[in-house]
Design a protein around this motif. Structure first.
Motif, PDB file in Angstrom:
ATOM      1  N   ASP A  61     -16.567  30.038  34.382  1.00 55.39           N
ATOM      2  CA  ASP A  61     -17.710  30.825  33.922  1.00 55.39           C
ATOM      3  C   ASP A  61     -18.896  29.938  33.572  1.00 55.39           C
ATOM      4  O   ASP A  61     -20.049  30.363  33.711  1.00 55.39           O
ATOM      5  CB  ASP A  61     -17.286  31.685  32.724  1.00 55.39           C
ATOM      6  N   ALA A 201     -20.231  43.066  32.250  1.00 54.94           N
ATOM      7  CA  ALA A 201     -19.295  42.737  31.165  1.00 54.94           C
ATOM      8  C   ALA A 201     -18.627  43.992  30.614  1.00 54.94           C
ATOM      9  O   ALA A 201     -17.427  43.992  30.305  1.00 54.94           O
ATOM     10  CB  ALA A 201     -20.033  41.992  30.055  1.00 54.94           C
ATOM     11  N   HIS A 224     -17.093  40.514  37.198  1.00 57.48           N
ATOM     12  CA  HIS A 224     -17.171  39.118  36.776  1.00 57.48           C
ATOM     13  C   HIS A 224     -18.473  38.458  37.208  1.00 57.48           C
ATOM     14  O   HIS A 224     -18.538  37.227  37.348  1.00 57.48           O
ATOM     15  CB  HIS A 224     -15.986  38.330  37.334  1.00 57.48           C
ATOM     16  N   PHE A 226     -21.288  38.738  35.449  1.00 54.68           N
ATOM     17  CA  PHE A 226     -22.219  38.629  34.326  1.00 54.68           C
ATOM     18  C   PHE A 226     -22.604  37.185  34.020  1.00 54.68           C
ATOM     19  O   PHE A 226     -23.704  36.931  33.541  1.00 54.68           O
ATOM     20  CB  PHE A 226     -21.665  39.327  33.070  1.00 54.68           C
ATOM     21  N   TYR A 281     -11.170  39.535  27.952  1.00 48.88           N
ATOM     22  CA  TYR A 281     -11.859  40.459  28.854  1.00 48.88           C
ATOM     23  C   TYR A 281     -12.772  41.425  28.111  1.00 48.88           C
ATOM     24  O   TYR A 281     -13.520  42.165  28.742  1.00 48.88           O
ATOM     25  CB  TYR A 281     -10.813  41.234  29.668  1.00 48.88           C
ATOM     26  N   LEU A 286     -17.549  36.691  28.075  1.00 52.55           N
ATOM     27  CA  LEU A 286     -18.981  36.912  27.885  1.00 52.55           C
ATOM     28  C   LEU A 286     -19.544  35.943  26.850  1.00 52.55           C
ATOM     29  O   LEU A 286     -20.632  35.377  27.042  1.00 52.55           O
ATOM     30  CB  LEU A 286     -19.222  38.356  27.448  1.00 52.55           C
ATOM     31  N   CYS A 289     -20.107  32.583  28.330  1.00 52.52           N
ATOM     32  CA  CYS A 289     -21.288  32.559  29.204  1.00 52.52           C
ATOM     33  C   CYS A 289     -22.579  32.469  28.394  1.00 52.52           C
ATOM     34  O   CYS A 289     -23.498  31.724  28.755  1.00 52.52           O
ATOM     35  CB  CYS A 289     -21.304  33.813  30.080  1.00 52.52           C
TER      36      CYS A 289
END
Length: 666
Positions: A61, A201, A224, A226, A281, A286, A289
């Protein structure tokens, strides 16, 4: 012909508000190679042994955010410089960067798989097609493959992320052009990108079902994307002339603290976030990221202690070669496990896998120097011409160029042979299909319980099931009477045993049936602990549960101690229950085995069959996937359970057969 006319000829419109992008965009960001190095090293540690860094998969990510940011920044720079985007040149640059190393990895890995065998080429045609068409993730989803549990050692399982990125490279330029044409405000463009990232997300969070395999939401481009889109939003926020001002004294003063904090939190996530946890998840990925985006922001326009740290020469070197390292590392680990299987966690296992990663770095360095960089700088044609010229200049003499060409041709032929002769099914899948008939034939029927019966079955059982009449000779499927609480529990006969479980029970059916003649089964592939609770409830509801119960779940998605405790409460204190623990390299295995151990504490009638210890001493008895037992492994599995029933009988003061023995010659 004007610049705009040339662009129109390529099918690209030049009407974009370029005046907004007046700020110079630098060619190299200080410290970004170091960030790439951290990302790829995290992935390597995760795949080496997930228990060392449970969230090491977040390195992918980090790459997504970096890619989204850099690609969008490059597009904005081209808009600022020329007023147009040459899609052909954009894709050609991506092809030069990505394809040479990818093709070599496919050729070498497939050729070695053909020579080694051991299920390495199961599904290789699909995997190769996915790699070459940038659709690996969707093809694997359609095939029902799992990133987290395998019945065959997939050579290119890590290519799913390349597919997501390559789909972004193909589609995003069109989205970029549309956004630039239709949305005039930089702030609104930023908002669109951020909104799309949030939608992706949320889709991951909504589609993820706890306790089930998460491959669909993990592999899916829609669920995936995002990370890439967060990188896009960051590029829009930074690159605009009216965007964020990173030269302000307050920001420059705080930047080093923010950057170091973001890096510390990102690394912390890699230690805390687990692929088996719903949090991964539903916010964890997120969060990683967002932290990556903040970290990149602190690296822009200036220097500081963070840049100095990330510019450490070794990190920079690894970061520049991170693409090749990522490509090679997984096939190297899979092939090394096939060539020299070792018990997980033993010194030999560590040595083999560390050597595989060391070889990965060496091969990646050679690929970077002699293949990737020449193609990226000179292009396909010039590089091919140079290589062909080197071969021709050698005349009749054997030189390095000719040896390389000959090796390449040999690898290509072996790879083609491997694809054409690849087995349709893995040895594990074949064993599962063969043994499922055995299991089905020995599975007593269950009635669909009423709502009231289901509710009753879900509650803890405080007393044994009513004792049925004694079974007739040979009536192996009839339930046996439960033993009053606190009394001795005798070693069970085969017709008193039922095994409830997942694919490990199915692949071990031959061994179990040999050790416990007349036993019953309730097992199937891909089942997990919630399925086990449902199966136990159904059998309790219609009195088809037996006196001695083998329970084995967790191979696919770990163990939840609460769910295990619920299952044991349902079975009650008066049945002999054997829980089989787990073996494998998945990150959840140590915690899962701890959860099983904790769940049996204080339960007189429950014992652990230590499959992990037994098979660790004989890894040669496993199938090529290094998880499921082979033919002799199935008998070791059965003997491990047989010993557990023996120990449980002794512990409760129950009778043990005079001729009890354990066969240890496998």
């Amino acid at each position: 012909m004007s610049m705009e006319e040339r662009a129109m000829k390529r099918g690209v419109t030049a009407q974009m508000a370029v005046e907004e992008y007046s700020r110079p965009i630098i060619g190299r960001i200080n410290g970004l190679d170091g960030l790439r190095a951290i990302a790829v090293l995290a992935v390597l540690v995760y795949h080496l042994y997930a228990g060392l860094l449970p969230g090491g998969f977040l390195g992918v990510d980090v790459f997504f955010v970096v890619s989204g940011f850099l690609i969008t920044t490059l597009l904005l720079r081209e808009v600022r410089s020329t007023g147009v985007i040459s899609l052909g040149q954009f894709w050609l640059r991506r092809a030069r960067r990505l394809l040479p190393a990818l093709l070599v990895v496919i050729l070498v890995s497939t050729a070695l798989g053909f020579l080694i065998g051991k299920d390495l080429l199961v599904g290789i045609g699909r995997q190769t097609l996915g790699a070459m068409t940038f659709s690996n993730n969707w093809l694997e989803i359609a095939a029902g493959s799992s990133y987290f549990a395998h019945t065959a050692p997939q050579l290119f399982v890590n290519f799913w992320s390349l597919a997501v990125e390559e789909q972004f490279y193909l589609l995003w330029p069109f989205g970029f052009l549309l956004l630039m044409r239709c949305v005039r405000s930089r702030v609104r463009r930023l908002g669109v990108a951020a909104g799309c990232a949030l939608a992706s997300a949320l889709l991951m969070a909504i589609l993820y079902v706890p306790g089930t395999d998460a491959t669909r939401v993990y592999y899916g481009t829609d669920t995936h994307a995002f990370g890439l889109l967060i990188g896009v939003a960051l590029a829009f926020a930074w690159s605009g002339g009216t965007g964020m001002d990173l030269s302000r004294p307050n920001w420059r003063h705080r930047r080093k603290f923010i950057g170091l904090g973001a890096l510390a939190l990102l690394i912390g996530c890699m230690f805390i976030v687990d692929a088996a946890s719903p949090f991964a998840y539903r916010g964890g990925i997120l969060l990683a990221c967002v932290l990556t985006a903040v970290l990149i922001l602190t690296l822009l326009e200036g220097t500081g202690p963070l840049q100095t740290m990330l510019n450490f020469p070794a990190l920079t070197w690894v970061g520049q070669r991170s693409y090749g390292i990522y490509l090679w590392h997984w096939p190297a680990l899979v092939i090394s496990d096939a060539v020299a299987p070792q018990a997980i966690g033993t010194p030999g296992w560590w040595i083999i896998r560390i050597l595989a990663l060391a070889l990965t770095v060496l091969v990646s360095a050679l690929s970077f120097r002699y293949l990737e960089e020449p193609v990226r700088r000179q292009g396909f044609r010039a590089t091919w011409a140079a290589a062909s010229g080197a071969v021709a200049r050698g005349g009749m003499k054997v030189n390095g160029a000719k040896l390389t060409a000959g090796l390449g041709a040999t690898l290509a032929l072996l790879a083609i042979a491997g694809i054409l002769t690849a087995p349709a099914k893995s040895q594990v899948q074949t064993a599962l299909e063969r043994n499922q008939s055995i299991v089905s034939a020995a599975t007593p029927p269950t009635l669909v319980p009423s709502a009231a019966a289901s509710a009753t079955a879900d509650k803890p059982t405080d007393k044994p099931a009513a004792a049925p009449s004694a079974p007739a000779p040979g009536a192996g499927n009839a339930p046996a009477a439960a033993t009053p609480s606190g009394t001795p529990m005798a070693y069970p006969n085969g017709d008193e045993v039922i095994a409830i479980g997942d694919s490990l029970v199915v692949t071990s059916a031959d061994g179990l049936r040999d050790r416990f003649p007349g036993m019953a089964f309730d097992a199937a592939s891909n089942r997990q602990w919630p399925d086990g609770v449902a199966a136990i409830g159904a059998r309790l509801a219609n009195d088809s549960m037996r006196r001695a119960v083998i329970v084995h779940f967790g191979t696919n998605a770990g163990v939840d101690q609460t769910v295990v405790s619920k299952a044991l409460d349902m079975l009650g204190p008066d049945r002999m229950v054997v829980l089989v623990n787990l073996y494998g390299a998945s990150s959840w295995v140590p915690n899962a085995n701890d959860a099983l151990t904790n769940a049996v504490k204080g339960r007189r009638n429950v014992i652990i069959a230590d499959w992990n210890k037994a098979i660790s001493q004989r890894p040669d008895l496993l199938q090529p996937d290094q998880i499921h037992p082979g033919i002799f492994g199935a008998h070791l599995y059965a003997d491990t359970i047989k010993k557990a029933f023996h120990d449980l009988a002794v512990r409760t003061g129950g009778a043990v057969p005079a001729d009890y023995t354990i066969v240890d010659d496998y």
